[in-house]
Design a protein around this motif. Sequence first.
Motif: not given
Length: 328
Positions: A159-165, A173-185, A210-218
């Motif tokens: 799970d690539l999301r587990k490698l996020l700091a 968590d930034d719920e108003e981020s322009a990017l729709s991270f959804g569940d972290g993907w 490219i395989r996949r992108i995981a992200g987070a917004a704070w």
Amino acid sequence: MEPKDTIPDRQAEPFVGEAALTGAAEPSVPVAAPTPESAPVLEQEPVPALEAGPEPQPEPQPQPVPEPAPVAEPETALVAAPASTRPRGRTALLIAAAAVLGIAGGTAVGYDIQAGRAPTPLPALSQPDLAYPAKALPAGKAADPLPASQDRRVRTDGDLRKLLADRPAGWSDDEESALSFGDGWLAVDEYARSFEEEGPMYEYFLEYDIRRIAGAAWKRGQYRTAETYLVQFGSGTVQGAQDFAEGQLSYMSGTEIGAGNDGDAIKGSGNGRYYLYEVEQKPGYLPSYHARATVYRGDIAADIHIYDTVPISKKDIRTLAERQLERL
């Protein structure tokens, strides 16, 4: 002697010629006719009168041509004639022909000898010291898997999301981020929209597997936000993560779309850097401050951004970058 046997004296010729020259008409003297008993007397033919004219000039006698005086030849030293030598060009051709024949003959003999020998096995293409396991295993037996501490794929293929700091203290968590991270993907096309040239970036990601992108917004406070992206590429012959990170760092020193400075190195990364952008101000809007950090490990590239309406310190962006590097 009788008068009839005499021959008239030839001295009368000058007289006749003289009379002719003077033009006097004198009567000719008659000669008595010979009698039958007398011997024939030679009758002197009249000498024609010479026409008056220039006296004949004597023919010019050829003047003797003086012989040229002998010219004294300069004394020259006697030089011995060079001895005949053999032309060099022919010798050089003979030597060159002999060399070519020698090389050709040696090569043919070498191939003939090598063809008669048994084939020599070639060394392995890979280094045997790097093989796992250290000793060759019997046929049909597989090696034990690497422990998790040595196998990177155990971490990156999960799970690539587990490698996020982890989210820093005081952030939410930034719920108003322009990017729709959804569940972290995050979809590839959505991540490509965050760049100035979204079309070329989307094609770039597909080309470099490219395989996949995981992200987070704070979010912290009223205007400060942070976004972290982990972009993973395929583990093929193309080093996608390295190429992507180095490509982003290459234009950061420019002012058109970059930060306008060389940034600072992320401690312990060996390839990452963090930057502070120049403030962007527009009439009717609050000032916009931006900080960015980029680093890669293996097939994963980390891209971190901080935005605010007040100046951002280097410590803020450096702390987030170092925490993410430790997790990778």
